[in-house]
Write a protein that holds these residues in place. Structure first.
Motif, PDB file in Angstrom:
ATOM      1  N   LEU A 103      -0.378  40.147 -20.848  1.00 45.62           N
ATOM      2  CA  LEU A 103       0.850  39.567 -20.313  1.00 45.62           C
ATOM      3  C   LEU A 103       0.556  38.294 -19.541  1.00 45.62           C
ATOM      4  O   LEU A 103       1.272  37.294 -19.663  1.00 45.62           O
ATOM      5  CB  LEU A 103       1.565  40.586 -19.424  1.00 45.62           C
ATOM      6  N   VAL A 104      -0.496  38.317 -18.738  1.00 43.27           N
ATOM      7  CA  VAL A 104      -0.851  37.108 -17.985  1.00 43.27           C
ATOM      8  C   VAL A 104      -1.200  35.976 -18.929  1.00 43.27           C
ATOM      9  O   VAL A 104      -0.792  34.824 -18.717  1.00 43.27           O
ATOM     10  CB  VAL A 104      -2.029  37.395 -17.027  1.00 43.27           C
ATOM     11  N   PHE A 105      -1.918  36.282 -20.011  1.00 45.81           N
ATOM     12  CA  PHE A 105      -2.311  35.214 -20.935  1.00 45.81           C
ATOM     13  C   PHE A 105      -1.123  34.669 -21.714  1.00 45.81           C
ATOM     14  O   PHE A 105      -0.853  33.470 -21.706  1.00 45.81           O
ATOM     15  CB  PHE A 105      -3.374  35.703 -21.922  1.00 45.81           C
ATOM     16  N   GLY A 106      -0.419  35.542 -22.470  1.00 44.52           N
ATOM     17  CA  GLY A 106       0.638  35.027 -23.343  1.00 44.52           C
ATOM     18  C   GLY A 106       1.683  36.037 -23.733  1.00 44.52           C
ATOM     19  O   GLY A 106       2.422  35.819 -24.690  1.00 44.52           O
ATOM     20  N   GLY A 107       1.774  37.154 -22.996  1.00 45.62           N
ATOM     21  CA  GLY A 107       2.636  38.242 -23.423  1.00 45.62           C
ATOM     22  C   GLY A 107       4.072  38.153 -22.987  1.00 45.62           C
ATOM     23  O   GLY A 107       4.893  38.957 -23.445  1.00 45.62           O
ATOM     24  N   TYR A 108       4.429  37.190 -22.121  1.00 42.27           N
ATOM     25  CA  TYR A 108       5.834  37.033 -21.739  1.00 42.27           C
ATOM     26  C   TYR A 108       6.080  35.594 -21.316  1.00 42.27           C
ATOM     27  O   TYR A 108       5.148  34.766 -21.316  1.00 42.27           O
ATOM     28  CB  TYR A 108       6.249  38.051 -20.682  1.00 42.27           C
ATOM     29  N   PHE A 109       7.324  35.285 -20.972  1.00 40.47           N
ATOM     30  CA  PHE A 109       7.701  33.876 -20.813  1.00 40.47           C
ATOM     31  C   PHE A 109       6.935  33.196 -19.689  1.00 40.47           C
ATOM     32  O   PHE A 109       6.654  31.998 -19.747  1.00 40.47           O
ATOM     33  CB  PHE A 109       9.214  33.757 -20.573  1.00 40.47           C
ATOM     34  N   SER A 110       6.592  33.931 -18.629  1.00 38.54           N
ATOM     35  CA  SER A 110       5.910  33.331 -17.481  1.00 38.54           C
ATOM     36  C   SER A 110       4.393  33.364 -17.609  1.00 38.54           C
ATOM     37  O   SER A 110       3.683  33.209 -16.615  1.00 38.54           O
ATOM     38  CB  SER A 110       6.336  34.051 -16.199  1.00 38.54           C
ATOM     39  N   SER A 111       3.875  33.543 -18.801  1.00 43.45           N
ATOM     40  CA  SER A 111       2.434  33.630 -19.005  1.00 43.45           C
ATOM     41  C   SER A 111       1.768  32.263 -18.887  1.00 43.45           C
ATOM     42  O   SER A 111       2.412  31.213 -18.972  1.00 43.45           O
ATOM     43  CB  SER A 111       2.142  34.229 -20.376  1.00 43.45           C
ATOM     44  N   ARG A 112       0.449  32.295 -18.729  1.00 44.61           N
ATOM     45  CA  ARG A 112      -0.321  31.053 -18.604  1.00 44.61           C
ATOM     46  C   ARG A 112      -0.189  30.174 -19.844  1.00 44.61           C
ATOM     47  O   ARG A 112       0.014  28.953 -19.744  1.00 44.61           O
ATOM     48  CB  ARG A 112      -1.802  31.389 -18.395  1.00 44.61           C
ATOM     49  N   TRP A 113      -0.356  30.784 -21.008  1.00 44.49           N
ATOM     50  CA  TRP A 113      -0.330  29.996 -22.252  1.00 44.49           C
ATOM     51  C   TRP A 113       1.030  29.374 -22.477  1.00 44.49           C
ATOM     52  O   TRP A 113       1.139  28.198 -22.857  1.00 44.49           O
ATOM     53  CB  TRP A 113      -0.725  30.909 -23.403  1.00 44.49           C
ATOM     54  N   MET A 114       2.111  30.145 -22.234  1.00 48.53           N
ATOM     55  CA  MET A 114       3.457  29.609 -22.387  1.00 48.53           C
ATOM     56  C   MET A 114       3.701  28.460 -21.412  1.00 48.53           C
ATOM     57  O   MET A 114       4.270  27.422 -21.783  1.00 48.53           O
ATOM     58  CB  MET A 114       4.495  30.716 -22.180  1.00 48.53           C
ATOM     59  N   GLU A 115       3.284  28.636 -20.184  1.00 52.66           N
ATOM     60  CA  GLU A 115       3.455  27.565 -19.191  1.00 52.66           C
ATOM     61  C   GLU A 115       2.745  26.296 -19.646  1.00 52.66           C
ATOM     62  O   GLU A 115       3.235  25.185 -19.434  1.00 52.66           O
ATOM     63  CB  GLU A 115       2.904  28.025 -17.846  1.00 52.66           C
ATOM     64  N   ASN A 116       1.605  26.447 -20.272  1.00 45.35           N
ATOM     65  CA  ASN A 116       0.825  25.292 -20.691  1.00 45.35           C
ATOM     66  C   ASN A 116       1.454  24.596 -21.891  1.00 45.35           C
ATOM     67  O   ASN A 116       1.840  23.425 -21.825  1.00 45.35           O
ATOM     68  CB  ASN A 116      -0.604  25.745 -21.014  1.00 45.35           C
ATOM     69  N   VAL A 117       1.572  25.318 -23.023  1.00 42.53           N
ATOM     70  CA  VAL A 117       1.935  24.648 -24.266  1.00 42.53           C
ATOM     71  C   VAL A 117       3.430  24.401 -24.414  1.00 42.53           C
ATOM     72  O   VAL A 117       3.836  23.529 -25.186  1.00 42.53           O
ATOM     73  CB  VAL A 117       1.414  25.432 -25.493  1.00 42.53           C
ATOM     74  N   ARG A 118       4.254  25.113 -23.658  1.00 42.52           N
ATOM     75  CA  ARG A 118       5.701  24.847 -23.720  1.00 42.52           C
ATOM     76  C   ARG A 118       6.173  24.050 -22.509  1.00 42.52           C
ATOM     77  O   ARG A 118       6.692  22.939 -22.630  1.00 42.52           O
ATOM     78  CB  ARG A 118       6.494  26.149 -23.820  1.00 42.52           C
ATOM     79  N   GLU A 119       5.988  24.627 -21.321  1.00 42.49           N
ATOM     80  CA  GLU A 119       6.571  24.012 -20.128  1.00 42.49           C
ATOM     81  C   GLU A 119       5.864  22.720 -19.746  1.00 42.49           C
ATOM     82  O   GLU A 119       6.506  21.741 -19.359  1.00 42.49           O
ATOM     83  CB  GLU A 119       6.527  25.013 -18.967  1.00 42.49           C
ATOM     84  N   ASP A 120       4.538  22.697 -19.821  1.00 40.19           N
ATOM     85  CA  ASP A 120       3.796  21.515 -19.394  1.00 40.19           C
ATOM     86  C   ASP A 120       3.654  20.486 -20.512  1.00 40.19           C
ATOM     87  O   ASP A 120       3.986  19.318 -20.346  1.00 40.19           O
ATOM     88  CB  ASP A 120       2.412  21.926 -18.881  1.00 40.19           C
ATOM     89  N   LYS A 121       3.186  20.923 -21.689  1.00 36.30           N
ATOM     90  CA  LYS A 121       2.884  19.978 -22.764  1.00 36.30           C
ATOM     91  C   LYS A 121       4.058  19.750 -23.705  1.00 36.30           C
ATOM     92  O   LYS A 121       4.106  18.719 -24.386  1.00 36.30           O
ATOM     93  CB  LYS A 121       1.691  20.481 -23.585  1.00 36.30           C
TER      94      LYS A 121
END
Length: 459
Positions: free
Chosen positions: A299-317
């Motif tokens: 979940l922390v990595f990419g299992g939900y909307f507030s995950s690290r990966w989502m924050e990186n590739v969607r919200e930031d990039k």
């Protein structure tokens, strides 16, 4: 004279002279409130699970019949016949034609259908609770006397060929098929969809023979959830499905091989303006020690909307609308899937950031704050998924197939609450190291290939 009544706004209620009111800490969810499950195995070998869940006067049915291909290898002809069987299961019996079956189900407010995959044939349905005996009677009629009328089956075959052609034109289907081959090679689990050619060659007699050989009660499971009396429901199942019998046993799918780490396969899709990134690695079964820690790490990595990966590739990039990771459970094990779709011009950049976030899970373990947020999400989403009769029925059916029961569900919050940051860090180190992964990238190789190959790790 009394003072005039005044009403405060939500903003006023939520503030004090010193600032916003502090939100109270969330309490621990110690147990999922679930009803008892009454279980019985009928003389035919059919395992029945019945749950009384009142609230709405409805019932949900899930009949799982293990339906693996014989021989231990993917067989396009078998997959085609199985798909046609599922499509034509309710097209006629010795007593009713297709319209007659539909009318009889509609008369008791019921809707029943079927689907198939490499593991099982699943009959799913719902209806008014008072109509359960009639629905079971019609189900028994289909299981013991489905005729697959030739005219109906040929129409279903034609529609199925068209649906497959449409599906195979979709990039996500291409990516899924390539990923399954990368994971499991020639194992039957990799063959989730037949070819149109194989379906076009499937004959009604072969479908009928497959029904006789494979749609059997021994090894199958029926789950019934709804506003009902469990003992009365069991009696109705015995009465209406008691005639379903066979000397054979339903075929369980053998465990597939564990995916091996290695380079990503670049699958050329000429003219594509997007790329599908699909990474995979071995994961944990639900009943294995450490699964709760693995779930929180995911979940922390990419299992939900507030995950690290989502924050990186969607919200930031801004590379994608969505990115998701999570386990898929297969016979004897589980695999972790990491997937996103991106524009061709940022494919290499998205892969770079994905590898970066995987590496960061190892080098910078999840913080207590990240873990607590993931824990609340995991418990909350579990409760929501079990809130409906249908959600509970589907969950019980899938858990029963791997030997787990309602007790596992009840204790789930306790296990999640007990996970420590050190355990999540260990799970992150073990399961999210970039070197553990393989996978596929589907896109226009002439456009995305040069930068991807410059990054390395591309076959």
């Amino acid at each position: 004279m009394s003072a005039p009544v005044t009403h405060r706004s939500a903003e006023e209620i939520g503030r004090t002279p010193a600032g916003p009111r502090a939100l109270p800490d969330l309490g621990e969810t110690r147990e999922v409130p679930l009803p008892e499950v009454v279980t019985e195995t009928l003389p035919s070998g059919l395992r029945v699970l019945v749950v009384r869940r009142a609230g709405v006067p409805m019932v949900e049915l899930r009949l799982r019949v293990p339906f693996a291909a014989p021989g231990g290898v993917g067989d396009p002809a078998f997959t085609a016949r199985a798909e046609l069987l599922a499509s034509g299961l309710f097209t006629g019996t010795t007593r009713h034609d297709r319209v007659g079956l539909d009318d009889a189900l509609a008369a008791v407010g019921a809707d029943v259908g079927a689907g198939v995959d490499p593991e099982r044939l699943l009959v799913h349905g719902s209806g008014l609770a008072e109509g359960l005996p009639e629905v079971l009677g019609l189900l028994g009629e289909v299981l013991t006397g489905a005729t697959y009328p030739e005219a109906e089956l040929l129409r279903e075959r034609e529609r199925l060929v068209e649906r497959i052609a449409v599906a195979r034109a979709q990039p996500r289907t291409v990516a899924r098929e390539a990923l399954q081959r990368r994971r499991f090679g020639s194992h039957p689990i990799a063959l989730e969809m037949p070819t149109g050619e194989a379906v076009a060659e499937a004959q009604p007699d072969a479908v009928r023979a497959l029904h006789t050989a494979g749609v059997v009660p021994t090894g199958s499971t029926l789950v019934v959830v709804g506003d009902l009396d469990p003992e009365a429901a069991l009696a109705a199942v015995q009465e209406r499905l008691g005639g379903w019998s066979s000397a054979g046993t339903a075929r369980e799918l053998a465990a597939p091989p564990t995916p091996s780490a290695g380079p990503l396969e670049l699958v050329h899709r000429p003219g594509s303006v997007q790329s599908q990134l699909r990474l995979t690695a071995p994961a944990l079964r639900r009943d294995e020690p450490g699964y709760a820690a693995f779930q929180l790490a995911n979940l922390v990595f990419g299992g939900y909307f507030s995950s690290r990966w989502m924050e990186n590739v969607r919200e930031d990039k801004g590379y994608t609308y969505g990115a998701h990771s999570g386990p898929e459970f297969v016979p004897g094990g589980a695999v972790l899937g990491v997937e996103t779709d991106v524009a061709s011009d940022v494919t290499a950049a998205a892969l770079l950031e994905t590898r970066y976030e995987l590496g960061r899970m190892v080098a910078v373990p999840p913080t207590p704050e990240e873990i607590d947020a993931a824990r609340r999400y995991a418990i909350g989403s579990l409760l929501i998924s079990l809130d409906s009769q249908g959600g509970l029925a589907s969950t019980l059916a899938s858990l029963d197939a791997v030997g787990l029961d309602v007790g596992w569900l009840r204790e789930r919050p306790v296990r999640l609450e007990a996970v420590t940051p050190d355990e999540v860090a260990e799970a992150a180190l073990e399961f999210f190291a970039p070197e553990r992964f393989t996978g596929v990238i589907v896109g226009d190789a002439e456009v995305v290939g040069p930068r991807l190959r410059a990054l390395g790790g591309i076959a």
